[in-house]
Each structure stands twice: as structure tokens, then as C-alpha cells.
Design a protein around this motif. Structure first.
Motif, PDB file in Angstrom:
ATOM      1  N   LEU A 155       5.655 -13.366  -4.663  1.00  0.00           N
ATOM      2  CA  LEU A 155       7.105 -13.065  -4.340  1.00  0.00           C
ATOM      3  C   LEU A 155       7.773 -12.290  -5.550  1.00  0.00           C
ATOM      4  CD1 LEU A 155       8.453 -16.226  -2.570  1.00  0.00           C
ATOM      5  CD2 LEU A 155       7.580 -14.083  -1.506  1.00  0.00           C
ATOM      6  N   GLY A 156       8.504 -11.224  -5.338  1.00  0.00           N
ATOM      7  CA  GLY A 156       9.038 -10.350  -6.080  1.00  0.00           C
ATOM      8  C   GLY A 156      10.329  -9.946  -5.643  1.00  0.00           C
ATOM      9  N   ALA A 157      11.015  -8.972  -6.376  1.00  0.00           N
ATOM     10  CA  ALA A 157      12.327  -8.620  -5.990  1.00  0.00           C
ATOM     11  C   ALA A 157      12.690  -6.985  -6.582  1.00  0.00           C
ATOM     12  CB  ALA A 157      13.478  -9.518  -6.396  1.00  0.00           C
ATOM     13  N   THR A 158      13.445  -6.350  -5.781  1.00  0.00           N
ATOM     14  CA  THR A 158      13.817  -4.964  -6.124  1.00  0.00           C
ATOM     15  C   THR A 158      15.023  -5.223  -7.065  1.00  0.00           C
ATOM     16  OG1 THR A 158      15.176  -4.573  -4.286  1.00  0.00           O
ATOM     17  CG2 THR A 158      12.945  -4.063  -3.944  1.00  0.00           C
ATOM     18  N   GLN A 159      15.487  -3.832  -7.315  1.00  0.00           N
ATOM     19  CA  GLN A 159      16.832  -3.858  -8.081  1.00  0.00           C
ATOM     20  C   GLN A 159      17.895  -4.307  -6.788  1.00  0.00           C
ATOM     21  OE1 GLN A 159      17.605  -2.860 -11.052  1.00  0.00           O
ATOM     22  NE2 GLN A 159      15.458  -3.085 -11.611  1.00  0.00           N
ATOM     23  N   ALA A 160      19.151  -4.735  -7.208  1.00  0.00           N
ATOM     24  CA  ALA A 160      20.055  -5.017  -6.444  1.00  0.00           C
ATOM     25  C   ALA A 160      20.624  -3.622  -5.604  1.00  0.00           C
ATOM     26  CB  ALA A 160      21.177  -5.747  -6.752  1.00  0.00           C
ATOM     27  N   LYS A 170      28.828   3.316  11.853  1.00  0.00           N
ATOM     28  CA  LYS A 170      28.323   2.186  12.248  1.00  0.00           C
ATOM     29  C   LYS A 170      28.807   0.980  11.737  1.00  0.00           C
ATOM     30  CE  LYS A 170      24.131   0.038  12.803  1.00  0.00           C
ATOM     31  NZ  LYS A 170      22.365  -0.223  12.438  1.00  0.00           N
ATOM     32  N   PRO A 171      29.444   0.079  12.354  1.00  0.00           N
ATOM     33  CA  PRO A 171      30.050  -1.144  11.635  1.00  0.00           C
ATOM     34  C   PRO A 171      28.943  -1.922  10.815  1.00  0.00           C
ATOM     35  CG  PRO A 171      30.343  -1.073  14.048  1.00  0.00           C
ATOM     36  CD  PRO A 171      29.500  -0.023  13.885  1.00  0.00           C
ATOM     37  N   ILE A 172      29.563  -2.306   9.867  1.00  0.00           N
ATOM     38  CA  ILE A 172      28.644  -3.020   8.664  1.00  0.00           C
ATOM     39  C   ILE A 172      28.573  -4.268   9.185  1.00  0.00           C
ATOM     40  CG2 ILE A 172      28.578  -3.786   6.331  1.00  0.00           C
ATOM     41  CD1 ILE A 172      29.813  -1.158   5.394  1.00  0.00           C
ATOM     42  N   GLY A 173      27.204  -4.657   9.296  1.00  0.00           N
ATOM     43  CA  GLY A 173      27.061  -6.108  10.141  1.00  0.00           C
ATOM     44  C   GLY A 173      26.753  -7.012   8.810  1.00  0.00           C
ATOM     45  N   TYR A 174      25.755  -8.177   9.202  1.00  0.00           N
ATOM     46  CA  TYR A 174      25.297  -9.173   8.258  1.00  0.00           C
ATOM     47  C   TYR A 174      23.828  -9.159   8.349  1.00  0.00           C
ATOM     48  CZ  TYR A 174      30.044 -10.797   8.542  1.00  0.00           C
ATOM     49  OH  TYR A 174      31.597 -10.752   8.748  1.00  0.00           O
ATOM     50  N   GLY A 175      23.316  -9.693   7.197  1.00  0.00           N
ATOM     51  CA  GLY A 175      21.929  -9.848   6.800  1.00  0.00           C
ATOM     52  C   GLY A 175      21.569 -11.310   6.335  1.00  0.00           C
ATOM     53  N   LEU A 176      20.326 -11.666   6.785  1.00  0.00           N
ATOM     54  CA  LEU A 176      19.921 -12.840   6.295  1.00  0.00           C
ATOM     55  C   LEU A 176      19.569 -13.039   4.637  1.00  0.00           C
ATOM     56  CD1 LEU A 176      18.437 -15.756   6.576  1.00  0.00           C
ATOM     57  CD2 LEU A 176      16.223 -14.369   7.152  1.00  0.00           C
ATOM     58  N   THR A 177      19.873 -14.089   4.046  1.00  0.00           N
ATOM     59  CA  THR A 177      19.629 -14.085   2.691  1.00  0.00           C
ATOM     60  C   THR A 177      18.924 -15.502   2.357  1.00  0.00           C
ATOM     61  OG1 THR A 177      21.830 -15.130   2.050  1.00  0.00           O
ATOM     62  CG2 THR A 177      21.406 -12.684   1.926  1.00  0.00           C
ATOM     63  N   PHE A 178      18.269 -15.594   1.301  1.00  0.00           N
ATOM     64  CA  PHE A 178      17.530 -17.003   0.719  1.00  0.00           C
ATOM     65  C   PHE A 178      18.217 -16.874  -0.761  1.00  0.00           C
ATOM     66  CE2 PHE A 178      13.976 -18.944   3.267  1.00  0.00           C
ATOM     67  CZ  PHE A 178      14.515 -18.545   4.428  1.00  0.00           C
ATOM     68  N   VAL A 196      16.159  -7.075  -2.775  1.00  0.00           N
ATOM     69  CA  VAL A 196      15.473  -7.385  -1.505  1.00  0.00           C
ATOM     70  C   VAL A 196      14.424  -8.115  -1.922  1.00  0.00           C
ATOM     71  CG1 VAL A 196      13.866  -6.131   0.079  1.00  0.00           C
ATOM     72  CG2 VAL A 196      16.032  -4.963  -0.644  1.00  0.00           C
ATOM     73  N   LEU A 197      14.100  -9.254  -1.240  1.00  0.00           N
ATOM     74  CA  LEU A 197      13.192  -9.975  -1.548  1.00  0.00           C
ATOM     75  C   LEU A 197      11.684  -9.616  -1.073  1.00  0.00           C
ATOM     76  CD1 LEU A 197      12.087 -12.676  -2.684  1.00  0.00           C
ATOM     77  CD2 LEU A 197      12.400 -13.801  -0.657  1.00  0.00           C
ATOM     78  N   ARG A 224      21.069 -14.836  -4.524  1.00  0.00           N
ATOM     79  CA  ARG A 224      20.501 -14.477  -3.087  1.00  0.00           C
ATOM     80  C   ARG A 224      19.718 -13.015  -2.948  1.00  0.00           C
ATOM     81  NH1 ARG A 224      21.123 -19.272  -0.266  1.00  0.00           N
ATOM     82  NH2 ARG A 224      21.118 -18.025   1.481  1.00  0.00           N
ATOM     83  N   TYR A 225      18.931 -13.070  -1.963  1.00  0.00           N
ATOM     84  CA  TYR A 225      18.039 -12.049  -1.850  1.00  0.00           C
ATOM     85  C   TYR A 225      18.167 -11.702  -0.413  1.00  0.00           C
ATOM     86  CZ  TYR A 225      16.394 -13.158  -6.679  1.00  0.00           C
ATOM     87  OH  TYR A 225      16.173 -13.551  -8.027  1.00  0.00           O
ATOM     88  N   TRP A 226      18.044 -10.225  -0.129  1.00  0.00           N
ATOM     89  CA  TRP A 226      17.785  -9.891   1.249  1.00  0.00           C
ATOM     90  C   TRP A 226      16.406 -10.342   2.165  1.00  0.00           C
ATOM     91  CZ3 TRP A 226      22.483  -9.177   3.258  1.00  0.00           C
ATOM     92  CH2 TRP A 226      23.595  -8.451   2.466  1.00  0.00           C
ATOM     93  N   VAL A 227      16.481 -11.029   3.027  1.00  0.00           N
ATOM     94  CA  VAL A 227      15.126 -11.413   3.554  1.00  0.00           C
ATOM     95  C   VAL A 227      15.147 -10.874   5.299  1.00  0.00           C
ATOM     96  CG1 VAL A 227      13.664 -13.301   4.526  1.00  0.00           C
ATOM     97  CG2 VAL A 227      14.832 -13.618   2.313  1.00  0.00           C
ATOM     98  N   HIS A 228      14.110 -10.351   5.507  1.00  0.00           N
ATOM     99  CA  HIS A 228      13.807  -9.799   6.976  1.00  0.00           C
ATOM    100  C   HIS A 228      13.622 -10.972   7.913  1.00  0.00           C
ATOM    101  CE1 HIS A 228      11.353  -7.357   9.932  1.00  0.00           C
ATOM    102  NE2 HIS A 228      12.672  -7.562  10.300  1.00  0.00           N
TER     103      HIS A 228
END
Length: 218
Positions: free
Chosen positions: A134-139, A54-62, A110-111, A204-208
Motif C-alpha cells: 500500500l502506498g499513496a499519492t500526493q494529496a 457538476k455537483p461536487i459529491g462525496y467519496g469513500l475514505t479510509f 489517493v490510497l 484519511r485517504y481516498w479509496v475506490h
């Protein structure tokens, strides 16, 4: 003496010859091919075809932005603005909640959010108060986030019950359309909440982004 030798040879012949004949006439079992580990080889016809890539796409980050001097220090201030980061697909120079701004090959936390009913702290500048923590996972590499559920499970596993992946809308943010332009209204896209574990040390952090093709699993 010669008679004794002849007698011994005769007895050996009587015992050995039938055994040899039985061995020669017994059906032979074909050898089983085994892998080096000792496991039987899988027939080539039964080996599953590799799944298509599957082609690797792009994600939203804050990004994590510094607080103002008089802001409460126990607040996580996450903003859409690019800051010092060169986003690959920015929207108006900032994050892109429509189609994603950062390649999912990139490794980021992940945020996460634990929603609540926390009042907005007095004197807090900026916008996007989520009423939660707000917290975050490991990268992780974004491409490993193949579903919203997987991201939510990561948040809960690392931070505890009640945690899930933070969404663009958690801060009361609205996407621009033909009738609405957040910049024209003087608004900023942000997510603010009580500072939790994992926030800090990453840019930066991944956001849905709900309902948009701006997630690594889209």
C-alpha cells in the motif's frame, strides 16, 4: 530663376499626383481586431458555452490506524473507522462505502495498491490483508478525480508500474445487505498491506468503492 522653380514644381506634380490618386482609389482592407496578446479575437458566435457545473459529491475514505505493540512495523493498517475524524456522512459511525463519507472538496491522498502474493505476516492483528503493498499519492482535491482511470494513472505515475487506486474489496471486505452485517459478525472493514511510499502524515485517504456511488467521479 523663376523658370527653374516652375519646372521643378511641374516635375514634382507629374510624379506625386498619380501616386496620390492610386492610393485614394485602392480598395481598403478592414482592420483585423486582435486580442491584447496579439492573437485574433474569436467571434462571439463561435465561443463555446461553458460546461454545466457538476455537483461536487462525496467519496469513500479510509484512515491510517496505529499498529498494536507487537505488530510488524512494516505494515500499513488502513481502517474504515472514523477515529478522531468527524466524517460528514458516516455509516454506523465509520466510513461509508455506499454513498461516500467525505466531501470531494477535501484534499486527501489517493490510497494506492500494488497487488501481489505476499503472505500475511505472523502476529499481525486486525484484518483486511490485501497480499500487496500500500502506498499513496500526493494529496489532491477529490473533485479532480473525475474517473477511476485518472486515479489509477496518478498511482502509477507517482509510485511506478503495477500500482492502481486501492478498492474497498481489496481487503476482502463485503458491503452490508439484508443478509449480511459485518458488525454483527464481529468483522471490521480494513485494508492492510506492506508499508509503501506516501503512507503517513495524513489522516484519511481516498479509496475506490466499486459498483457504488461513493466515488468523487460518480
Amino acid at each position: 530663376m523663376p523658370r527653374v522653380i516652375v519646372l521643378v514644381l511641374t516635375l514634382l506634380g507629374i510624379l506625386v499626383i498619380p501616386l496620390m490618386l492610386k492610393k485614394c482609389t485602392a480598395p481598403k482592407t478592414p482592420p483585423v481586431a486582435v486580442a491584447p496578446s496579439g492573437a485574433p479575437l474569436v467571434p462571439a458566435a463561435n465561443v463555446p458555452e461553458p460546461a454545466g457545473n457538476k455537483p461536487i459529491g462525496y467519496g469513500l475514505t479510509f484512515g491510517l490506524a496505529p499498529l498494536e505493540e507487537n505488530d510488524p512495523k512494516d505494515v500499513a493498517n488502513m481502517v474504515c473507522e472514523a477515529g478522531d475524524t468527524d466524517l460528514e456522512r458516516p455509516y454506523k459511525g465509520a466510513c461509508n462505502p455506499n454513498v461516500g463519507d467525505t466531501s470531494c472538496r477535501i484534499v486527501l491522498p489517493v490510497l494506492c495498491i500494488k497487488k501481489g502474493d505476499l503472505p500475511r505476516p505472523g502476529g499481525l492483528s486486525g484484518g483486511g490483508w490485501t497480499r500487496g503493498e500500500l502506498g499513496a499519492t500526493q494529496a489532491v482535491m477529490g473533485a479532480t478525480l473525475d474517473s477511476e482511470m485518472k486515479a489509477n494513472v496518478m498511482c502509477e505515475r507517482e509510485l511506478g508500474p503495477g500500482w492502481r487506486m486501492a478498492t474497498f474489496a481489496d481487503g476482502g471486505n463485503y458491503l452490508d445487505d439484508q443478509h449480511y452485517d459485518h458488525e454483527a459478525r464481529g468483522e471490521v472493514w480494513a485494508l492492510q498491506g506492506r508499508l509503501g511510499a506516501g503512507i503517513g502524515g495524513n489522516n484519511r485517504y481516498w479509496v475506490h468503492s466499486q459498483g457504488q456511488t461513493a466515488n468523487c467521479w460518480d
